[in-house]
Each structure stands twice: as C-alpha cells, then as structure tokens.
Design a protein around this motif. Structure first.
Motif, short mmCIF file in Angstrom:
data_model
loop_
_atom_site.label_atom_id
_atom_site.label_comp_id
_atom_site.label_asym_id
_atom_site.label_seq_id
_atom_site.Cartn_x
_atom_site.Cartn_y
_atom_site.Cartn_z
N MET A 1 0.84 -1.19 0.00
CA MET A 1 0.00 0.00 0.00
C MET A 1 0.88 1.24 0.00
SD MET A 1 -2.46 -1.98 2.44
CE MET A 1 -1.44 -3.38 2.04
N HIS A 2 0.57 2.20 -0.87
CA HIS A 2 1.49 3.30 -1.17
C HIS A 2 1.30 4.50 -0.25
CE1 HIS A 2 -1.96 5.25 -3.04
NE2 HIS A 2 -2.19 4.13 -3.71
N HIS A 3 2.22 5.45 -0.40
CA HIS A 3 2.22 6.67 0.41
C HIS A 3 1.21 7.68 -0.12
CE1 HIS A 3 4.95 7.26 -3.00
NE2 HIS A 3 4.63 8.54 -2.94
N ALA A 4 0.98 8.75 0.65
CA ALA A 4 0.07 9.82 0.24
C ALA A 4 0.57 10.47 -1.04
CB ALA A 4 -0.05 10.87 1.35
N GLY A 5 -0.33 10.60 -2.00
CA GLY A 5 0.04 11.19 -3.28
C GLY A 5 0.72 10.22 -4.23
N GLY A 6 0.95 9.00 -3.78
CA GLY A 6 1.66 8.03 -4.60
C GLY A 6 0.72 7.06 -5.30
N SER A 7 1.29 5.99 -5.80
CA SER A 7 0.50 4.96 -6.48
C SER A 7 1.22 3.63 -6.36
CB SER A 7 0.26 5.32 -7.95
OG SER A 7 1.42 5.03 -8.71
N HIS A 8 0.55 2.60 -6.88
CA HIS A 8 1.12 1.26 -6.84
C HIS A 8 2.42 1.14 -7.62
CE1 HIS A 8 -0.90 1.55 -10.65
NE2 HIS A 8 -0.39 0.41 -11.04
N HIS A 68 3.66 1.74 3.11
CA HIS A 68 4.62 2.80 3.41
C HIS A 68 3.89 4.11 3.68
CE1 HIS A 68 8.24 5.19 3.44
NE2 HIS A 68 7.76 5.95 2.48
N SER A 69 4.22 4.77 4.79
CA SER A 69 3.67 6.06 5.18
C SER A 69 2.15 5.94 5.32
CB SER A 69 4.10 7.14 4.18
OG SER A 69 4.01 8.43 4.73
N MET A 70 1.35 6.69 4.54
CA MET A 70 -0.10 6.52 4.60
C MET A 70 -0.49 5.06 4.39
SD MET A 70 -3.15 7.98 2.10
CE MET A 70 -2.83 6.79 0.80
N GLY A 71 0.20 4.38 3.50
CA GLY A 71 -0.09 2.97 3.23
C GLY A 71 0.12 2.08 4.43
N VAL A 91 -0.90 -13.00 8.46
CA VAL A 91 0.12 -13.62 9.31
C VAL A 91 1.11 -12.58 9.81
CG1 VAL A 91 -0.05 -15.86 8.17
CG2 VAL A 91 1.60 -14.17 7.32
N TRP A 92 1.14 -11.40 9.15
CA TRP A 92 2.14 -10.39 9.48
C TRP A 92 1.71 -9.06 8.87
CZ3 TRP A 92 5.22 -7.56 6.03
CH2 TRP A 92 6.34 -6.91 6.56
N VAL A 93 2.06 -7.97 9.56
CA VAL A 93 1.84 -6.62 9.03
C VAL A 93 3.16 -5.85 9.11
CG1 VAL A 93 0.62 -4.42 9.35
CG2 VAL A 93 -0.59 -6.59 9.70
N GLY A 94 3.50 -5.18 8.03
CA GLY A 94 4.69 -4.32 7.99
C GLY A 94 4.30 -2.89 7.76
N PHE A 209 12.09 8.12 1.75
CA PHE A 209 12.01 7.15 0.65
C PHE A 209 13.34 6.41 0.53
CE2 PHE A 209 8.66 10.18 -0.35
CZ PHE A 209 7.61 9.34 -0.63
N TYR A 210 13.73 5.80 1.62
CA TYR A 210 15.02 5.13 1.74
C TYR A 210 15.19 3.97 0.77
CZ TYR A 210 12.15 1.91 4.48
OH TYR A 210 11.17 1.05 4.89
N PHE A 211 14.10 3.50 0.19
CA PHE A 211 14.14 2.29 -0.64
C PHE A 211 14.15 2.57 -2.13
CE2 PHE A 211 9.86 3.29 0.88
CZ PHE A 211 9.24 3.60 -0.32
N LEU A 212 14.05 3.83 -2.54
CA LEU A 212 13.87 4.11 -3.96
C LEU A 212 15.07 3.70 -4.80
CD1 LEU A 212 12.02 7.57 -4.15
CD2 LEU A 212 11.11 5.27 -4.56
N ASP A 213 16.27 3.98 -4.34
CA ASP A 213 17.45 3.66 -5.15
C ASP A 213 17.70 2.16 -5.25
OD1 ASP A 213 17.92 6.32 -5.66
OD2 ASP A 213 19.32 6.57 -3.98
#
Length: 237
Positions: A1-8, A68-71, A91-94, A209-213
């Motif tokens: 689930m994506h952040h505010a203003g973002g998308s899949h 992530h974030s809002m997601g 079974v798990w939530v991240g 957005f530590y994961f973008l790169d």
C-alpha cells in the motif's frame, strides 16, 4: 500500500526480489489512474474497510500486509478491521515510514492537509514527504496537489476506534530510514504498543524514501520477517 500522493507503481521495481511462488498484489487507493473512476478519499477508514472487504471475499492461503507512510496506516487499519470481524487475519503486518497511530508526521506543526498550496509544497520539501521530481516540477505538482491533500487528510485524521485503542493480535514489524524526518527509529518504536507481537524496528540508510534507489535490502527483510511467522509445512498439513 502506497504513500500519500503516490500509487502502486512505486512498488513495481520490488517484484523481482520476492520469491517466485509468492503472489504480490499492489493496492491502488481511489483517485489514482487505475482507480480514477472514484475520487480521492479523505477518510482512511473507507480505504482500509474496502481492503478488508476484498480480503474477506476471496479465498486465499496465508497473506501479509505491507504499507509505506499513509499505506502503513491503511495496512494496519485493514488488519484491525479484519480482526474485529473475526475474519482470516494476516500472518504479518509491515509498517514503513510512519510514527504510529496518534502521532502526527508533522510533530508539533499544524496538519499538512490544512496548509496553503505553497505551504504544503514547502513543508513536503522539508520533510522529504514526496519525491523531489514531483515537488520541483510546477506542472506535475499542480496536477498531484489535490490528490496529495486528500490523502494527507485521510492519514492525518485517522485514529483507531475505541477506548482503549484496539491492539493487533498479529506480528508486526516497523521499517524506517535512519534520517527520515517523518519517522526515524525512535518514532517507529511507537508501533510496539499497538501489537501483541512486535518484531522490532528495521532501519535502513536514507530518508523517507530510503528504498527508492535500491529496494532489494528492504524486500529481503520483509521476506525474512514473513517467513519467520509462517506456519511450518507440518502444522499447515
């Protein structure tokens, strides 16, 4: 689930890093191109309840939720709603990039969704709340601003219903960037009080957005955490 203003589309580069036999579904909130027939929703509960409805309507094996974030709030709220209904729980939530229910991403500042367009853009630049390419392109920013404002209102006004607030009876992991001004490791620890099985904070170099790169380290940790809580083949049999 994506952040505010973002998308899949944020998560598409992640797909090759998951196990081949896992089915990955990218959730699209209302107002995005893939869900443009519905306006952006300003109540997070509507989004999370719709996800809970979808989970209840389908037959599936073990499943996990990540946002992530809002997601992250959407994932947590959908898991709580599934628990309330007595449905098959994840079974798990991240949860990534969020300081937890009852904690504002703006700390002592006023809510972001109530700021003027220029004020919102400046605040998001300071927080690292959206990718720079969106915030620094006037035409792109003007196109996404109403969507960002609606998403932020949904995220900033949501609180778990009930007193005391319900606790998720499932394993939960929190993720963050070491230099995230929205939710660093200390902030992410707030999630421990909202689950009966807190697996800890997983911190990575970078900001919001530590994961973008390079999403591979994060996806690898997600996979490890999910595998750690999956029932053994013998117990499933």
């Amino acid at each position: 689930m994506h952040h505010a203003g973002g998308s899949h589309s944020t998560f598409r580069p992640w797909l090759p890093h998951f196990p081949d036999d896992w089915e990955i579904r990218l959730v699209v909130a209302p107002g995005r191109p893939k869900a443009a027939t519905h306006p952006a929703e300003r109540r997070l509960t509507v989004i999370s309840d719709a996800l809970a409805d979808r989970l209840a309507a389908e037959e599936h094996g073990p499943y996990a939720l990540f946002g992530h974030s809002m997601g992250g709030l959407v994932a947590f709220a959908a898991a709580l709603e599934t628990q309330r209904r007595g449905g098959p729980p994840p079974v798990w939530v991240g949860v990534s990039g969020h300081p937890g229910p009852f904690f504002s991403i703006t700390r002592s500042n006023p809510p972001l969704y109530g700021l003027s367009p220029d004020g919102l853009r400046t605040a998001l630049m300071d927080l690292g709340g959206l990718p720079d390419r969106v915030l620094r392109d006037p035409l792109l920013w003007e196109r996404v601003r109403p969507l960002v404002s609606a998403d932020l209102e949904a995220a900033e006004t949501w609180e778990p219903a009930g007193s005391p607030a319900p606790v998720l009876r499932r394993p939960l992991s929190a993720f963050c960037g070491e230099k995230d001004p929205v939710a660093d490791e200390r902030d992410a620890l707030h999630w421990a009080r909202h689950t009966t099985d807190f697996l800890g904070v997983r911190s990575f170099p970078g900001g919001h957005f530590y994961f973008l790169d390079d999403p591979e380290p994060l996806v690898g940790r997600i996979v490890d955490d999910i595998r750690s809580v999956l029932p053994s083949p013998a117990s499933r049999g």
